[in-house]
Write an enzyme that holds these catalytic residues in place. Structure first.
Site, short mmCIF file in Angstrom:
data_model
loop_
_atom_site.label_atom_id
_atom_site.label_comp_id
_atom_site.label_asym_id
_atom_site.label_seq_id
_atom_site.Cartn_x
_atom_site.Cartn_y
_atom_site.Cartn_z
N GLU A 71 -5.61 54.41 -36.42
CA GLU A 71 -6.55 53.52 -35.32
C GLU A 71 -7.91 53.03 -36.32
O GLU A 71 -7.90 51.91 -36.21
CB GLU A 71 -6.88 53.72 -34.18
CG GLU A 71 -6.08 53.98 -33.14
CD GLU A 71 -5.49 52.64 -32.37
OE1 GLU A 71 -6.05 52.03 -33.24
OE2 GLU A 71 -4.63 52.65 -31.89
N CYS A 227 -0.95 37.00 -26.99
CA CYS A 227 -1.84 35.81 -26.98
C CYS A 227 -3.27 36.15 -28.48
O CYS A 227 -3.93 36.16 -28.39
CB CYS A 227 -2.76 36.72 -26.07
SG CYS A 227 -4.10 35.64 -24.98
N CYS A 234 2.37 31.22 -25.01
CA CYS A 234 1.77 31.87 -22.53
C CYS A 234 2.24 31.28 -22.33
O CYS A 234 3.25 32.22 -21.00
CB CYS A 234 0.29 30.13 -22.98
SG CYS A 234 -1.51 29.66 -23.22
N CYS A 237 4.11 34.88 -21.87
CA CYS A 237 2.48 36.07 -21.52
C CYS A 237 2.96 36.54 -19.74
O CYS A 237 3.08 35.79 -19.04
CB CYS A 237 1.69 35.80 -21.27
SG CYS A 237 0.65 36.04 -20.74
N CYS A 243 -3.73 34.19 -15.80
CA CYS A 243 -5.07 34.04 -17.07
C CYS A 243 -5.77 32.56 -16.14
O CYS A 243 -4.89 31.65 -16.16
CB CYS A 243 -3.94 33.73 -18.11
SG CYS A 243 -5.04 32.84 -19.44
#
Length: 469
Positions: A71, A227, A234, A237, A243
């Protein structure tokens, strides 16, 4: 006739002008559906990334260490760039205890080229703190990680806690911001305090209580691969039915179709906010751009222009008696930009100075490190090298000079912060990408001069071309 229904949501603990704006929250049913679909999708589609291989380790501290390193490396850095750095790092320091024994010089050498060098230093400081103050045991909650580990912010703490410890806590990074803003039609600037508060509230509200690690990784993975900022997929997704940005696209298509006499029986939700002045909605002075579709979200504040700086840099090459060539490096201060890294002697050109001011090789050396070369020796102009930092547009005006071992005096220089290195040592030293660009420009000049020589008439070595006649 197009059927319409208003989406009402009672979830969420943030208010907007004193009233809960329904479109900006998830209903209980929506949260359950989102969790199920996202986790299923993630487990079937997640990328094969090296840090995920460590998540099956039964040692919770090792899992946390692996997530922590990944991270920190991934902050403002692309995954493709991080992969090899991560592999090398874990090979050299496979455990937190191994890292705690490392020196800052070793960490800087490993980090060289990755950018944002303070990240590596803070990883080292954090590992040393965990070993010295916590007996090698990582803090076990997001709150404790945030409090005790240097360089760990709210997002990183949440990522470690949810992925390594299964704490049901949300995370908000660039990918999550994009996903949530599109799903809940949050059109105000994503950097505003109201939007930041809302995003963290949503992230904590929607996170799966039983599988927070997979859910949070799924959110990041969705934003990174589906996304996306440009050309989002889309159609593929898993959460497209939830959404509202996509629903708005479909609503506009339907509206335009009706104008042309095309009837549609699809139920299109009414996605207008119920609050008259909402801090989360698209500002009144900004309109929905049909060409952009879901890419209307999220909205970002105007990026602050990087400040412009110029720096004179001198590449000093020393020819030893045995023919070996060495280059002089100076270590930067331990705080600030590129802290602790090595560079060629440099002198910043102040704003009030004339851009064409005389920054001779002698002035640069005297001001940056005190190295002395004979006054009669002049430098060769290599050229300008540009490098963009996150907040600085830096131009390096590069000069070069070659001296013999007898012509240079480094007796008055502090050896701890200055040193001579060979080309091979330079390549593996803790130097920035900018300095590697400078050295490349220096080498290219030499190659160019050699290529323009007539080999039948002149066999002078490259070294002679860095001295002015």
């Amino acid at each position: 006739m197009v059927k319409r229904k208003r989406i009402e949501s009672g979830a969420g603990d943030d208010s907007c002008a004193g009233t809960k704006p329904s479109i900006h929250n998830f209903s209980l049913e929506e949260k359950c559906e989102f969790r199920e679909k996202l986790i299923t999708w993630f487990r079937e589609n997640q990328r094969d990334l090296p840090w995920r291989k460590h998540l099956s380790n039964p040692d919770v501290d090792q899992r946390a260490y692996a997530v922590w390193v990944s991270e920190i490396m991934l902050q403002q850095t692309q995954v493709a760039t991080v992969v090899e750095y991560y592999k090398r790092w874990m090979k050299k320091w496979p455990t937190l205890q191994d890292l705690a024994k490392a020196s800052l010089e070793e960490v800087n050498e490993m980090w060289a080229g990755l950018g944002y060098y303070s990240r590596g230093r803070r990883l080292l400081e954090g590992a040393q703190k965990v070993v010295q103050e916590f007996g090698g045991k990582m803090p076990r909650t997001a709150e404790a990680l945030l409090k005790h580990l240097p360089g760990v912010g709210r997002y990183t703490a949440g990522a470690i806690a949810s992925i390594a410890y299964s704490q049901a806590t949300g995370i908000v990074d660039g990918n999550v911001i994009r996903v949530l803003c599109r799903m809940r039609l949050i059109g105000a600037s994503s950097t505003s305090q109201a939007v930041q508060n809302k995003l963290w509230s949503l992230a904590n509200d929607v996170v799966d209580q039983d599988h927070p690690g997979d859910f949070n990784q799924g959110m990041m993975e969705l934003g990174a691969t589906v996304c996306t900022p440009k050309s989002p997929s889309c159609a593929s997704c898993p959460a497209q039915s939830l959404c509202l940005a996509k629903a708005q696209v479909e609503r506009n298509k339907s509206k335009n179709g009706n104008k042309l006499g095309i009837k549609d029986s699809i139920a299109i939700p009414d996605i207008e906010c119920v609050v008259e002045k909402c801090d989360l909605c698209l500002p009144e002075n900004e309109t929905w751009d049909e060409r952009e579709g879901v890419q209307n979200y999220p909205r970002k504040a105007g990026k602050k222009a990087a400040r412009v700086e110029r720096t004179s840099v001198c590449v000093v090459c020393r020819r030893k008696r045995d023919g070996e060539r060495q280059y002089y490096l100076v270590q930067r201060a331990q705080k600030g930009l590129l802290a602790g890294l090595w560079e060629f002697p440099s002198l910043k050109v102040e704003e009030e100075e004339d851009e064409n001011s005389d920054h001779s090789i002698h002035k640069v050396l005297q001001s940056s490190c005190g190295l002395r070369v004979p006054a009669a020796i002049q430098s060769t102009h290599v050229g300008s090298v540009e490098h963009i930092f996150s907040h600085i547009h830096q131009t390096y005006v590069v000069q070069a000079v070659e001296v013999s071992e007898e012509e240079v005096d480094d007796s008055r220089v502090h050896t701890e912060s200055c040193r001579w290195v060979t080309k091979e040592e330079f390549s593996s030293a803790a130097v920035s990408t900018a300095m590697k660009k400078v050295f490349k420009a220096y080498e290219n000049l030499g190659k160019k001069k050699i290529s323009t020589m007539d080999p039948g008439k002149n066999q002078k070595s490259i070294t002679s071309f860095f001295k002015k006649k």
